[in-house]
Motif scaffolding. Structure first.
Motif, short mmCIF file in Angstrom:
data_model
loop_
_atom_site.label_atom_id
_atom_site.label_comp_id
_atom_site.label_asym_id
_atom_site.label_seq_id
_atom_site.Cartn_x
_atom_site.Cartn_y
_atom_site.Cartn_z
N GLU A 60 0.83 -1.21 0.00
CA GLU A 60 0.00 0.00 0.00
C GLU A 60 0.86 1.26 0.00
OE1 GLU A 60 -3.20 0.04 -0.62
OE2 GLU A 60 -2.98 -2.13 -0.79
N LEU A 61 2.00 1.22 0.66
CA LEU A 61 2.94 2.35 0.55
C LEU A 61 3.36 2.53 -0.90
CD1 LEU A 61 5.28 1.67 3.62
CD2 LEU A 61 3.70 3.59 3.38
N ALA A 62 3.67 1.42 -1.57
CA ALA A 62 4.10 1.48 -2.96
C ALA A 62 2.99 2.01 -3.87
CB ALA A 62 4.55 0.09 -3.43
N GLU A 93 2.85 -6.87 -8.14
CA GLU A 93 1.68 -6.06 -7.85
C GLU A 93 1.85 -4.58 -8.17
OE1 GLU A 93 -1.21 -7.30 -6.79
OE2 GLU A 93 -0.43 -9.36 -6.74
N VAL A 94 3.05 -4.04 -7.92
CA VAL A 94 3.30 -2.60 -8.15
C VAL A 94 4.64 -2.46 -8.87
CG1 VAL A 94 3.05 -0.32 -7.08
CG2 VAL A 94 2.29 -2.33 -5.83
N PRO A 95 4.72 -2.90 -10.13
CA PRO A 95 6.02 -2.98 -10.82
C PRO A 95 6.70 -1.64 -11.03
CG PRO A 95 4.20 -3.36 -12.35
CD PRO A 95 3.61 -3.37 -10.98
N HIS A 96 5.96 -0.55 -11.00
CA HIS A 96 6.57 0.76 -11.27
C HIS A 96 7.00 1.49 -10.00
CE1 HIS A 96 5.46 0.16 -15.40
NE2 HIS A 96 4.17 0.09 -15.09
N ALA A 97 6.80 0.88 -8.85
CA ALA A 97 7.18 1.52 -7.60
C ALA A 97 8.69 1.44 -7.39
CB ALA A 97 6.46 0.87 -6.43
#
Length: 206
Positions: A60-62, A93-97
């Motif tokens: 969720e931070l990401a 889940e968040v590849p661009h973070a």
């Protein structure tokens, strides 16, 4: 998903039956949503998390940093498996973070950390250690004026399975009060429900 009251002992005042958690160790869903909202509202450039565990809060931070359009996360855990699984999940889940999953004791990392400060920190390692982490971050000027710190598991009413007061909580509050006095922390919000959360803003104008 589990009802918080079914996985941890609680006193009635904590109203843990109204909170949900993925398992017995992960942060309650309601507090995870609050953490994400704080990141969205405060727009930190650098974020710190101690106690990666399964990566529920890290995710969720990401997501919040991606939604903001910027933000780099450093998440620390002493368990190599926790760090590896969290990084693999983040990549899916968040590849661009922008996230660093580091396997190291938080206090060792913070003693050696010499780069830029953090505008947001979520402290969720061993309970007594969280006050020590806060103190070291402040002692080393790694939290600039206006920085937000959130500390989990801070309910003063926490009890063990046998109903007796949790000694780790008492230890945390003794250490936290000392850090608060030393650094004159006045902007503190205490959320006492479920396992509890502290929200702190470092004094002074950003």
């Amino acid at each position: 998903m589990h009802r918080e009251s079914s996985v941890h002992p609680h006193v009635p005042f904590e109203r843990a039956d109204l909170f949900a958690t993925s398992n017995g160790e992960a942060t309650e869903h309601e507090y995870i949503r609050l953490i994400r909202a704080m990141v969205r509202a405060t727009k930190p450039a650098r974020l710190l998390e101690t106690g990666t565990f399964r990566g529920d809060t890290t995710i969720e931070l990401a997501r919040a940093t991606v939604a903001n359009g910027f933000g780099h996360i450093v998440t620390l855990d002493v368990d190599q498996d926790h760090s590896q699984r969290a990084c693999e999940m983040l990549a899916r889940e968040v590849p661009h973070a922008s996230v660093e999953c580091i396997t190291r004791h938080s206090m060792d990392y913070l003693r050696d950390h010499t780069t830029q400060p953090f505008q947001f920190a979520f402290l969720d390692s061993l309970i007594p250690t969280r006050a020590e982490e806060l103190g070291l971050l402040l002692d080393r000027n790694l939290l600039p004026p206006g920085a937000i710190v959130m500390i989990h598991d801070t309910s003063r009413m926490r009890v063990r399975n046998d109903g007796t007061p949790d000694p780790d909580t008492s230890d945390f509050w003794t250490r936290f009060v000392a850090v608060r006095r030393r650094h004159q922390l006045t902007r503190v919000i205490e959320l006492p429900l479920s396992r509890g959360m502290l929200m702190i803003q470092v004094g002074g104008c950003p």
